[in-house]
Design a protein around this motif. Structure first.
Motif: not given
Length: 484
Positions: A455-456, A473-476, A478-479, A483-484
């Motif tokens: 998990t990232i 953070f907004s970019e990652i 979408s990776w 996971r939230f």
């Protein structure tokens, strides 16, 4: 060889290495960086402006004594050109013969010093012999209008194949390498290997990949395009300037930080296994290499070795070792991690706030962060496991095996990786993000450091902080694996 001890086999490998090159005791050395070599080449060019780059690189081969049977098979004898003989005399008269001989001739001494290698401006170490053989192969193919069939055999296939066979009883990843450390990166004179050598040291592989890239570039030039001087070929590849805000994203030319991805693009379409096997057969035929046991085990040794090569040198990014960026020693005993880990925690450094665009700048930033973490925070070392620069490289912090100090309460659960810069309002370069998102992650999973279903998380998800910055953070989010 089944019952041979590690020590005994290591001695055998070193002896085999000595047969292919030369083992000797330390002697006085010149400054060993790529810039010094390029300046020496340019001085020769200035002394004879009419000399072609092919004649020059061929004369350098003769100076270093690299007229072995396989090289002659592909490139011809270096003393066939009369202008090469004249050039060698010019170099001798200018007291350059000794410099070029020591600079190019690749050896490992009894003391573990690797010679015939230079420190490139990007912080990597490159063996000059395979580099120059690749360039000569490309120039010869262009001039003669023929396929550059010798590029892969002379730059990589022979070295890799012989290295795979010399250590068949070792795990494949130990049949290549190692890297090493320079005594001083600003004034490099001695490069010491980190363990007993294989035939395919990291510097030999770097030089081989560079030889492939530059050789293929030259062989693919149009007939009307005149080859540049050798010094300009080398400068264009090794001496470049990246601009802040763009980094490698804006670079379309082939330069050394891209050696892994470009050499892969050139070679991946080949049947590497067949190419290496054919090269070994040619070595056996031309050089009567008796220690090659030509049996059914050869094919499997090559197959296993190439799989490890692809993982280590193509899948994984180049990682600049601690000794290269000038790390201080740990102030405590390192704590081993329990692998594989299940999390990857993404950070930005915030300070330094600007992306680093060169090896010297990134190294200064690494030393500054280590100093802050050790002296101000009271930690034993720089906190991160790895740090990504915008110069095309990943920098070693705590590394793959040891506990970091990056994400409070979660250090034992995952790796902490940071990209140098403040990414509150702007993003890192696409190339830097890809190094983390794809290359480093793929390397970690295949190497057993991260579980396949890892998990990232952004640093802010588990600690009260704004890290890794709003934009990043907004970019990652979408990776894959986020996971939230």
């Amino acid at each position: 060889m089944q019952n041979m001890t590690f020590f005994g086999l290591s001695i055998f490998v070193l002896a085999s290495f000595c047969l292919l090159s030369t083992c000797s005791k330390p002697v006085g050395v010149h400054l060993r960086n790529m810039d010094s070599f390029i300046r020496a080449v340019q001085q020769v060019e200035d002394s004879d402006p009419g000399m072609s780059p092919l004649a020059l690189v061929r004369a350098l081969r003769r100076t270093a004594g690299h007229d072995d049977a396989m090289t002659i098979h592909f490139l011809g004898a270096s003393n066939n050109l009369s202008d090469a003989e004249v050039l060698e005399t010019t170099m001798l008269n200018a007291s350059r013969f000794s410099f070029f001989d020591k600079a190019i001739h690749h050896i490992v001494t009894d003391y573990g010093e690797e010679r015939g290698v230079v420190l490139a401006p990007d912080g990597t170490t490159v063996a000059l012999a395979p580099l120059l053989l690749g360039i000569e192969s490309g120039l010869r193919a262009k001039i003669e209008g023929k396929p550059a069939n010798g590029i892969f055999p002379l730059t990589l296939a022979r070295t890799l194949g012989l290295s795979f066979l010399s250590l068949q009883d070792f795990p494949p990843r130990y049949r290549m390498g190692p890297s090493g450390c320079w005594d001083n990166v600003e004034h490099p004179k001695v490069f010491s290997l980190s363990r007993l050598p294989t035939l395919a040291t990291d510097a030999m592989i770097n030089g081989g990949m560079d030889g492939v890239v530059l050789g293929m570039n030259l062989s693919n030039q149009s007939e009307s395009e005149k080859p540049k001087a050798l010094s300009k070929i080398l400068k264009g590849y090794y001496s470049f300037t990246l601009h802040e805000g763009q980094g490698l994203d804006a670079v379309t030319s082939h330069i050394s930080p891209k050696r892994r991805e470009i050499s892969r693009a050139f070679l991946e379409a080949l049947d590497l296994h067949s190419q290496v096997m054919e090269t070994l057969a040619l070595v056996w035929k031309l050089e009567k290499t008796e220690w090659i046991a030509w049996d059914t085990g050869v094919g499997q040794a090559v197959k296993d070795g190439l799989k490890a090569f692809v993982h280590i040198y193509w899948d994984c990014p180049q990682i600049i070792r601690r000794c290269q960026w000038g790390a201080k020693s740990l102030q405590d005993t390192p704590i081993p991690l329990s692998l594989p880990l299940h999390f990857l925690y993404v950070h930005h450094t915030y300070e330094p706030s600007s992306p680093c665009m060169s090896f010297p700048q990134c190294s200064r930033d690494m030393r500054a962060m280590q100093r802050f973490h050790q002296e101000d925070r009271g930690w034993s070392d720089i906190g991160y496991n790895f740090v990504v620069g915008s110069d095309g490289y990943v920098y070693e912090g705590r590394g793959w095996k040891y506990l970091g100090t990056h994400t409070r309460g979660h250090n034992s659960l995952g790796y902490g990786v940071s990209i140098i810069g403040n990414y509150t309002a702007t993003l890192p370069s696409r190339h830097a993000m890809d190094l983390l998102r794809h290359r480093l992650v793929h390397c970690a999973v295949n190497g057993g450091g991260l579980s396949a279903n890892f998990t990232i998380h952004g640093h802010r998800q588990v600690v009260n902080t704004s890290c890794p910055g709003d934009a990043f953070f907004s970019e990652i989010r979408s990776w894959e694996h986020f996971r939230f």
